[in-house]
Design an enzyme around this catalytic site. Structure first.
Site, short mmCIF file in Angstrom:
data_model
loop_
_atom_site.label_atom_id
_atom_site.label_comp_id
_atom_site.label_asym_id
_atom_site.label_seq_id
_atom_site.Cartn_x
_atom_site.Cartn_y
_atom_site.Cartn_z
N GLY A 1 0.84 -1.19 0.00
CA GLY A 1 0.00 0.00 0.00
C GLY A 1 0.87 1.24 0.00
O GLY A 1 2.10 1.14 0.12
N LYS A 2 0.23 2.38 -0.11
CA LYS A 2 0.98 3.64 -0.13
C LYS A 2 1.85 3.81 1.11
O LYS A 2 2.91 4.40 1.07
CB LYS A 2 0.02 4.82 -0.19
CG LYS A 2 -0.50 5.11 -1.58
CD LYS A 2 -1.20 6.45 -1.57
CE LYS A 2 -2.29 6.48 -2.62
NZ LYS A 2 -3.07 7.69 -2.63
#
Ligand code: GLU
Length: 479
Positions: A245-246
């Site tokens: 994920g980011k």
């Protein structure tokens, strides 16, 4: 059969590396088979739509060298290639399902759906809309969602990566085909588009695997043979067993590009994130990837993201470009990566700097921090000298004398050139009886006040006689 693949991004503005990998594999398969790659912009989710995002996608694909045969810019016979412009096509296909009794207008108020959702949660039952399917649905018209009328049954299919899959009737539901706003859902739109566009291989993230039985039900209701389905493994965070994920430190492709990751390295890295050719090879050109790619060797488990590997590969590609095409070829890509102070210096000088430092670069933006002293005089920082592990044993006057001797020897040089400079440096070692690490650290620091610099004779050569002697003098006087 001509291979037709597609890349179908949603223009949300952020290009996750997983998105790009979903473009690379269809590209490789299409090129390998002399087929076609279609670019289709899936912009029906108007809430997530970001202005300029399509241009960013196009630009990123071009940067990576992933050209498409049909789609925005290039056109083609299956357009439009923006889903938002294909509304009437989806509505025509929806009418087919309505006519055969396989789709119905759903006027159920959202409160009723929410209530049922809650009930299912409390009773730990799966939420299936078909259990509260309206008995006498009205005629469908825009403004009312259109749902698929499913027929619960088992499905068995073959996924080119995941193998044979079987699911039971419990996964099938009356999914929405057309939303209240008249736009289709992804679930319906991609089926219509892939069919109309003649797509033979649907390659997309494995997150769509669980919905596949619902897609198969729609294909069946429309009497269409589904294309080959290719689920691409998740990209996993560097640690743990979760999707990248980011927050896991992965940057967007746009950021990597801005930091000076080369397109070749990005392509190489992402292509090998979840695929290998069974050998130890690590560096692949685009052409090699096109030749060697195979669906069979896409792995079916998650692929771990490893930024250190990406940086390593980038360093390899930087060297490869210089070795194969010369330093000027690399220089052409460095324009936006030089320090501010390099402005005003000519190409020739910067090429010389690049030629002695390129093999230490991990990204092109390292130039910004690693070459500053080639363009402006460094700030003298005597603690760097006195606390250096090779120099701390010397007194200040010893350091000063060593520098003075160096200055006088170097000043005698007729031709300021790398070989001569090396000979003088060697001579100085003999005269002073110092080790290379000692004498050379001193000279290196006095010239650059940087943590490291390229080979000393090369650094001296590029800096030139005047600058080098002036800097050595300045330090000698400051000690
Ligand atoms: N628009 C979808 C996405 O960006 C594409 C999925 C697909 O390739 O079908 O995730």
């Amino acid at each position: 059969m001509k291979v037709i693949t597609r890349f179908a991004p949603s223009p949300t503005g952020y290009i996750h590396i997983g998105n790009v990998r979903s473009a690379i594999y269809p590209y490789l398969l299409a090129r390998q088979n002399h087929g076609k790659l279609i670019l289709r912009i899936e912009d029906t989710d108007r809430e997530r739509f970001v202005e300029g995002a399509t241009e960013l996608i196009e630009d990123t694909l071009k940067w990576l060298g992933l050209d498409w045969d049909e789609g925005p810019i290039v056109g083609g016979s299956h357009g439009p290639y923006f889903q938002s412009e294909r509304k009437s096509i989806y509505h025509q296909w929806a009418q087919k399902l309505i006519a055969s009794g396989r789709a119905y207008a759903d006027p159920t108020p959202s409160e009723v759906i929410e209530k049922y959702h809650k009930e299912c949660n409390e009773k730990k039952m799966p939420f299936l809309f078909r259990n509260i399917r309206p008995e006498n649905p009205p005629e469908w018209k825009p403004g009312i969602p259109l749902r698929f009328k499913t027929e619960p049954k088992s499905y068995t299919w073959y996924d080119e990566v995941m193998g044979k899959m079987t699911t039971g009737p419990e996964v099938l539901d009356d999914i929405i085909l057309i939303k209240k706003d008249g736009f289709p859902t992804y679930n319906f739109a991609h089926i219509v588009d892939d069919t109309e566009m003649g797509v033979t291989h649907v390659m997309r993230g494995v997150e769509y695997l669980s919905s596949t039985p619902n897609y198969l039900a729609i294909y069946e209701a429309l009497n269409i043979t589904p294309p080959k389905l290719v689920s691409l493994p998740h990209i996993l965070a560097p640690q743990g067993n979760k999707k990248l994920g980011k927050r896991d430190g992965a940057k967007s492709v746009t950021e990597y590009r801005a930091e000076g990751i080369l397109a070749e390295a990005m392509l190489n890295y992402l292509a090998c994130l979840g695929w290998n050719d069974g050998t130890e090879q690590e560096i692949y050109t685009k052409e090699e990837l096109i030749n060697k790619f195979s669906l069979e060797r896409i792995q079916n488990s998650g692929a771990r993201y490893d930024e250190i590997k990406l940086l390593w590969l980038n360093g390899q590609w930087i060297r490869k470009i210089v070795h194969e095409d010369g330093v000027s070829a690399l220089y052409r890509r460095t324009e936006s990566f030089w320090p501010e102070s390099a402005k005003g210096y000519d190409d020739q000088y910067k090429i010389r700097v690049l030629s002695i430092i390129y093999d230490r670069l991990k990204t092109l933006s390292d130039l910004r921090t690693m070459t500053e002293y080639f363009f402006s005089d460094p700030k003298i920082n005597l603690t760097m000298l006195t606390q250096n592990k090779f120099l701390q044993k010397f007194s200040e006057s010893e350091l000063e004398n060593l520098l003075k001797l160096t200055i006088s020897k170097l000043s005698e040089l007729e031709k300021w050139e790398a070989n001569n400079l090396q000979n003088t440096l060697n001579e100085l070692l003999v005269i002073t009886g110092k080790k290379p690490a000692e004498l050379f650290s001193l000279i290196r620091i006095a010239l650059s006040y940087a943590p490291f610099s390229p080979a000393l004779n090369l650094t001296l050569e590029v800096l030139g006689r005047e600058t080098s002697l002036a800097r050595l003098n300045l330090t000698a006087r400051s000690i």
